[in-house]
Design an enzyme around this catalytic site. Structure first.
Site, PDB file in Angstrom:
ATOM      1  CE1 TYR A   1      33.518  38.398   1.766  1.00  0.00           C
ATOM      2  CE2 TYR A   1      36.106  37.441   1.487  1.00  0.00           C
ATOM      3  CZ  TYR A   1      34.442  36.865   2.496  1.00  0.00           C
ATOM      4  OH  TYR A   1      34.411  35.442   2.531  1.00  0.00           O
TER       5      TYR A   1
ATOM      6  CG  ASP B   1      39.884  26.340  10.148  1.00  0.00           C
ATOM      7  OD1 ASP B   1      40.865  26.510   9.703  1.00  0.00           O
ATOM      8  OD2 ASP B   1      38.943  26.985  10.075  1.00  0.00           O
TER       9      ASP B   1
ATOM     10  CE  LYS C   1      43.994  32.618   5.062  1.00  0.00           C
ATOM     11  NZ  LYS C   1      42.854  31.851   5.955  1.00  0.00           N
TER      12      LYS C   1
ATOM     13  CE1 TYR D   1      35.660  33.530   5.870  1.00  0.00           C
ATOM     14  CE2 TYR D   1      37.811  32.900   6.377  1.00  0.00           C
ATOM     15  CZ  TYR D   1      36.709  32.817   5.616  1.00  0.00           C
ATOM     16  OH  TYR D   1      36.537  33.006   3.538  1.00  0.00           O
TER      17      TYR D   1
HETATM   18  C1  LIG Z   1      41.308  31.884   5.610  1.00  0.00           C
HETATM   19  C2  LIG Z   1      40.928  30.994   6.356  1.00  0.00           C
HETATM   20  C3  LIG Z   1      40.107  29.797   5.970  1.00  0.00           C
HETATM   21  C4  LIG Z   1      39.688  29.814   4.193  1.00  0.00           C
HETATM   22  O1  LIG Z   1      40.460  28.989   3.575  1.00  0.00           O
HETATM   23  P1  LIG Z   1      40.477  29.323   1.939  1.00  0.00           P
HETATM   24  O2  LIG Z   1      41.349  29.169   1.404  1.00  0.00           O
HETATM   25  O3  LIG Z   1      40.335  30.794   2.165  1.00  0.00           O
HETATM   26  O4  LIG Z   1      39.733  29.008   1.278  1.00  0.00           O
HETATM   27  C5  LIG Z   1      39.206  28.783   7.015  1.00  0.00           C
HETATM   28  N1  LIG Z   1      39.220  29.131   8.191  1.00  0.00           N
HETATM   29  C6  LIG Z   1      40.361  29.824   8.594  1.00  0.00           C
HETATM   30  C7  LIG Z   1      40.622  29.858  10.256  1.00  0.00           C
HETATM   31  C8  LIG Z   1      41.366  31.050   7.359  1.00  0.00           C
HETATM   32  O5  LIG Z   1      41.412  32.393   7.842  1.00  0.00           O
END
Ligand SMILES: *Cc1c(COP(=O)(O)O)cnc(C)c1O
Length: 421
Positions: free
Chosen positions: A17, A239, A268, A145
């Site tokens: 980015y 997610d 994460k 996202y």
């Molecule tokens: C960070 C994130 C992702 C992507 O994870 P990466 O390990 O960076 O590919 C997907 N969904 C959410 C909600 C996120 O915070």
């Protein structure tokens, strides 16, 4: 590293980015300890971000380090095809026990985006395996996202996901407003009445749209989505990559709504910020749709480094810490301190909103004109705070000391009071 070697390296690295043409020199991190990042030029920065909120126990936690060291001696990696190993089996068992309902089948990958890809693939193949044709589209939400790969970009917020720029290259998905008002709920019901039969799954970040600007919604919104998914027959994918492992005050955000998604994605904070690992966890009925005499009904996915034993060992050690140290109490204490110490920002010129959920503190501004100047101002205060879009936020480690947290909130109040940003 000498300055020369750093400069040489910078002419070969491609950063995320980042407009590399106008990029300013990034900070060179040398070592970490607890909630402190030490830089190559000798500064000690108090970390307000916990490396994209992964390092929930602070950096270099001795218990995680020991678990990884032991695993490194025993077996750093083996292929997960035909072979399994104790760290992965133990982790799958523990995640199933922690997650609500019958979320009990765990598929490991190495990044959040890929965990979401696997969830999408599972959802689409779920219908194909059951002989239902035409349920191949996904419904997601504005401001959402879910990752940076092509399939996940297509379910991100259309502007942030650059749908226009990538038009024609991204699958065309359905993006709606989160049902946060009766009007939006009615619009979503209408949309599902028209297109529900095409939708394999509804995908949402529960309680917090993270990368979309740390926008919160109430647990009722999730209950509404569970209801909408049930009535239209679509699967519900939560997610929890941002929210999982205590960040919003409960181990998983879905607990606050009392709902069980059909599929959940985790990453994460899964390994306490030490190793790359992600998981896609499915309910029993989803898994059962893949059981048949037809080999093609199997889940057709398998990353080379899936279930890496070092990463699984780190994740097991991280879960130990949730069991034996008072993490959720620490999140509650952080929440209270953030509320008290960020509240004065509301009186500052240019501040639009201050909001706190669990260990997430957000100050939203009318706008940020010079993001770089703002980042520099925080560096001068000796803190690592990374504003983006129109927000300044904190997602610290749960182990941060109250005086360290005060340094972070104090720096935010001080820098934003200057009005020059
Ligand atoms: C960070 C994130 C992702 C992507 O994870 P990466 O390990 O960076 O590919 C997907 N969904 C959410 C909600 C996120 O915070």
């Amino acid at each position: 590293m000498t300055r020369n070697r750093v400069e040489r390296g910078l002419s070969h690295i491609w950063l995320p980015y980042t407009q590399m043409h106008t990029m300013r020199a990034p900070v060179v991190a040398e070592s970490t300890d607890g909630c402190v990042i030490r830089t190559a030029d000798g500064r000690s920065l108090i970390d307000g971000i916990a490396s994209w909120w992964t390092a929930c126990h602070g950096y270099n936690h001795p218990h995680i380090r020991q678990a990884v060291e032991e695993q490194l001696h025993r077996m750093p990696h083996v292929m997960f095809g035909g072979l399994v190993h104790r760290p992965a089996l133990e982790l799958a068992t523990r995640l199933s026990a922690l997650l609500p309902g019958d979320l009990e089948r765990v598929f490991f990958t190495d990044s959040g985006s890929v965990a979401v890809e696997v969830a999408l693939k599972m959802a689409i193949q779920y219908w194909l395996n059951r002989g239902v044709k035409g349920r191949t589209r996904l419904l997601s939400f504005r401001g959402g996202y879910h990752g940076d790969t092509i399939a996940t970009m297509a379910i991100c917020d259309p502007e942030e996901g650059m749908h226009a720029m990538f038009a024609g290259a991204l699958p065309d998905q359905i993006i709606a407003d989160l049902p946060t008002t009766p009007g939006k709920r009615a619009a979503l019901d209408d949309l599902l009445a028209r297109q529900g039969h095409e939708i394999a799954a509804i995908v949402v970040e529960p309680l917090v749209q993270g990368a979309g600007g740390m926008v919160f919604h109430a647990p009722e919104v999730l209950r509404a989505l569970r209801d909408v998914a049930d009535r239209s027959g679509s699967l519900l994918i939560l997610d929890e990559i941002f929210t999982g492992f205590g960040r919003t005050g409960t181990m998983f955000a879905c607990e606050q709504a009392g709902i069980v998604p059909d599929i959940v994605t985790l990453s994460k904070a899964l390994t306490g910020g030490t190793m790359a690992l992600a998981a896609t966890v499915a309910r029993r009925h989803v898994f059962e749709a893949f059981l048949s005499d037809d080999p093609l009904h199997a889940l057709m996915h398998g990353p080379t480094f899936m279930a890496n034993p070092l990463a699984c060992a780190a994740a097991n050690a991280s879960l130990d810490l949730f069991e034996c140290e008072p993490r959720l109490e620490q999140v509650e204490a952080i929440r209270q301190q953030l509320e008290t110490e960020l509240a004065p920002c509301l009186d500052l010129e240019g501040v639009k909103d201050v909001r706190v959920l669990g260990a997430i503190g957000v100050v939203q501004l009318e706008r940020i004109d010079d993001l770089n100047a703002l980042k520099d101002a925080f560096l001068s205060e000796g803190v690592w705070v990374r504003p983006f879009r129109d927000i300044v936020y904190l997602t610290p480690a749960f182990t941060i000391r109250p005086d360290q947290l005060s340094r972070l909130t104090g720096a935010i109040c001080k820098v934003l009071a200057r009005k020059t940003v």
